[in-house]
Design an enzyme around this catalytic site. Sequence first.
Site, mmCIF file in Angstrom:
data_model
loop_
_atom_site.group_PDB
_atom_site.id
_atom_site.type_symbol
_atom_site.label_atom_id
_atom_site.label_comp_id
_atom_site.label_asym_id
_atom_site.label_seq_id
_atom_site.Cartn_x
_atom_site.Cartn_y
_atom_site.Cartn_z
ATOM 1 N N ASP A 157 44.341 76.686 51.466
ATOM 2 C CA ASP A 157 45.143 75.435 51.363
ATOM 3 C C ASP A 157 45.791 75.205 50.041
ATOM 4 O O ASP A 157 45.886 74.321 49.091
ATOM 5 C CB ASP A 157 44.274 74.031 51.667
ATOM 6 N N ARG A 171 50.300 70.238 45.628
ATOM 7 C CA ARG A 171 49.199 69.151 45.802
ATOM 8 C C ARG A 171 47.792 69.357 45.350
ATOM 9 O O ARG A 171 47.098 68.348 45.078
ATOM 10 C CB ARG A 171 49.588 68.449 47.035
ATOM 11 N N ASN A 172 47.342 70.660 45.440
ATOM 12 C CA ASN A 172 45.953 70.714 45.198
ATOM 13 C C ASN A 172 45.875 71.505 43.908
ATOM 14 O O ASN A 172 44.743 72.213 43.675
ATOM 15 C CB ASN A 172 45.560 71.771 46.594
ATOM 16 N N ASP A 203 40.395 71.305 45.283
ATOM 17 C CA ASP A 203 40.394 71.113 46.777
ATOM 18 C C ASP A 203 39.795 72.180 47.523
ATOM 19 O O ASP A 203 40.594 73.166 47.930
ATOM 20 C CB ASP A 203 41.667 70.935 47.352
HETATM 21 P P1 AMP Z 1 41.673 65.121 46.407
HETATM 22 O O1 AMP Z 1 40.905 64.519 47.114
HETATM 23 O O2 AMP Z 1 41.305 66.318 45.541
HETATM 24 O O3 AMP Z 1 43.062 65.602 46.928
HETATM 25 O O4 AMP Z 1 42.188 64.253 45.166
HETATM 26 C C1 AMP Z 1 43.066 62.778 45.434
HETATM 27 C C2 AMP Z 1 44.043 62.529 44.173
HETATM 28 O O5 AMP Z 1 43.147 62.230 43.321
HETATM 29 C C3 AMP Z 1 44.575 63.660 43.766
HETATM 30 O O6 AMP Z 1 45.918 63.957 44.091
HETATM 31 C C4 AMP Z 1 44.968 63.649 42.217
HETATM 32 O O7 AMP Z 1 45.968 62.696 42.031
HETATM 33 C C5 AMP Z 1 43.759 62.699 41.781
HETATM 34 N N1 AMP Z 1 42.362 63.519 41.486
HETATM 35 C C6 AMP Z 1 41.564 64.251 42.054
HETATM 36 N N2 AMP Z 1 40.820 65.016 41.148
HETATM 37 C C7 AMP Z 1 41.137 64.674 40.030
HETATM 38 C C8 AMP Z 1 40.780 65.194 38.854
HETATM 39 N N3 AMP Z 1 39.947 65.885 38.656
HETATM 40 N N4 AMP Z 1 41.864 64.572 37.531
HETATM 41 C C9 AMP Z 1 42.522 63.820 37.644
HETATM 42 N N5 AMP Z 1 43.082 63.358 39.065
HETATM 43 C C10 AMP Z 1 42.316 63.698 40.178
#
Ligand code: AMP
Length: 451
Positions: free
Chosen positions: A223, A227-228, A241
Site C-alpha cells: 500500500d 497518503r502513507n 502504515d
Molecule cells: P493512519 O492511520 O496511519 O493512516 O493515520 C491517519 C492520519 O493521522 C494520517 O493521514 C496523518 O495525517 C496522521 N498521522 C498518523 N501518524 C502520524 C504521525 N506519526 N505523525 C503525524 N501525523 C500522523
Amino acid sequence: MVRTQEQEFRTLPQDTGMPSGGVIVCIIFGVLLFIGLVAGLIIYRRRQAHHHRARPCQKHSGYNRDEIWLKPYVDLQPYEDPSRGVLEFTKELDPSLVNIENVIGEGEFGEVYRGTLCFPGKERIVVAIKTLKSSYSDSTWWNFLREATIMGQFNHQNIVRLEGVVTKRSPMMIITEYMDNGALDTFLRENMDKFSAVQLVTMLQGIASGMTYLSDRNYVHRDLAARNILVSHCLLCKVSDFGLSRILENDVEGTYETKGGKIPIRWTAPEAIAHRIFTSASDVWSFGIVMWEVLSYGDKPYGDMTNQEVMKSIEDGYRLPPPVDCPSVLYELMKVCWSYDRTRRPRFREIHAQLDHFISSPHLLRTVADFDPRVTLRLPSCSGSDGIPYRSIPEWLESIRMKRYILNFRTAGLNTMESVLELSAEDLKQMGVTLPGHQKRILCSIQGFKE
Ligand code: AMP
C-alpha cells in the site's frame, strides 16, 4: 643466585615447548585486546543507532548499518497468541507516561492523536498516538497488533519509528514518533509549487531508501502511496502504515475497492490486481505512482477515471502522462517502474542510486518531459488504446479540481472541450478564472498547444 638462574632457565621454553611467562602475558594481552575491540565495536554500533535516532533530519545517502545483518521481518501469523509476538518486538508502555493532546487524524483503527511521552528521568518527546476504538472486532485487534509488531522490527531513518504500545489497558495505543508535516499527499497539495526539483527528488530518495530497507527484509508493503508517507519538519519522508489488511467501511473514494478484495487499484501493479502476486516489484510499481503524485503536488492518479477504467487502460498499455514540469529523467524512471513485465522493473536499490545521482547532478533535472495537454485532457478509451476527449467541461474541470469554475465557463457560453482549447490567457482573465500554480500551468500549456 644459582637458584635464581635455575628458575630463570626453567621458565624459558627452548627445550620443553611449554609457553613462557612472556608468551602467557602476550596471550592475556591479546585476549584483552580482542575483548576490548569487540566491546568497542558494540558501543560504536549502539552509538551509531542512537545517532540515527537522535538526528533524523541528517541527510542520508547510504543504507543503514544494520543491513550487514539482514534478517527477514517476522509476521504475527505464526503466533497462536498475537500478544506474544507483540511482547517480543515492541515495548509495552505504562499509560501514565503518555499524555494525549489533540486529534490529528482518523486512522483505520480509530482516532490518531498528537501527544507526549515522558520516560522517567528523560526529556518529554512529542509523539503520535494511534488508538484502537472501543468497539473493535477480533480481526481489527489482530491487525492493530500486527502493525505495531511489524513497525517494532524496523530501524531506519526513512521508516516511522515505533516508541511503544499500550495493549494491557484500554484504549489500546500504538505510539510512534511525531511527524510535523503529516501525510505527504495533503502536505504537497497545501504547498503547491513551493519546492525545487531537487527537493522533490530528495523526498523520493528518502522513500526509496526506506523501501530498499524493507525489501531487503522481504517486507512487501502493498500500500505504498503518498497518503502513507509521513513528512517531518525538515521534509524527511518516512514510510508508514504497515496495517496491510485494510478496513474499508470509511473508504468513501473507493480507493481500495475491487471485486476480489481490498486493493488500492490506482497504486497497484497489474499482476497484483489480477493474480494477487504482491512482491517488491509490485511495490516498485506503486513507487512509480508515488513519484507521479510527488511531481504533480498530490494530484489523484488517473483523475476521475473509474477503477475499472484504470485497470482496462493499464492492460491496454496506457500509462499516466508526465506531470507538468516533470524532469524527463524522472518520467523515464516512472515508466520503467510501470513495466508490465515485473522482471523489467528496477529494484529499489537501483532507484535509490539513480535518485542520488540526480541530486548530485541537478543539471540532469533541467530537461522537462513533454507535457501534452491533448493527452492530459483525454480519457483513455475503454475499447482501445486511443484517447477519447473528456465528455464535458464540468467533467474535465472536476478532474483537475476546478469545479468552482463551472459557472464561469457556462456564463462565457463555452460548452465543448474544443472551445476550451481555443481560449487564450486573456480570455480566462476576463472570465474571472484565476488559477493557482499547478492548474494554471496546465492551462498555460493549453495556450502552448493552441499556438
Ligand atoms: P493512519 O492511520 O496511519 O493512516 O493515520 C491517519 C492520519 O493521522 C494520517 O493521514 C496523518 O495525517 C496522521 N498521522 C498518523 N501518524 C502520524 C504521525 N506519526 N505523525 C503525524 N501525523 C500522523
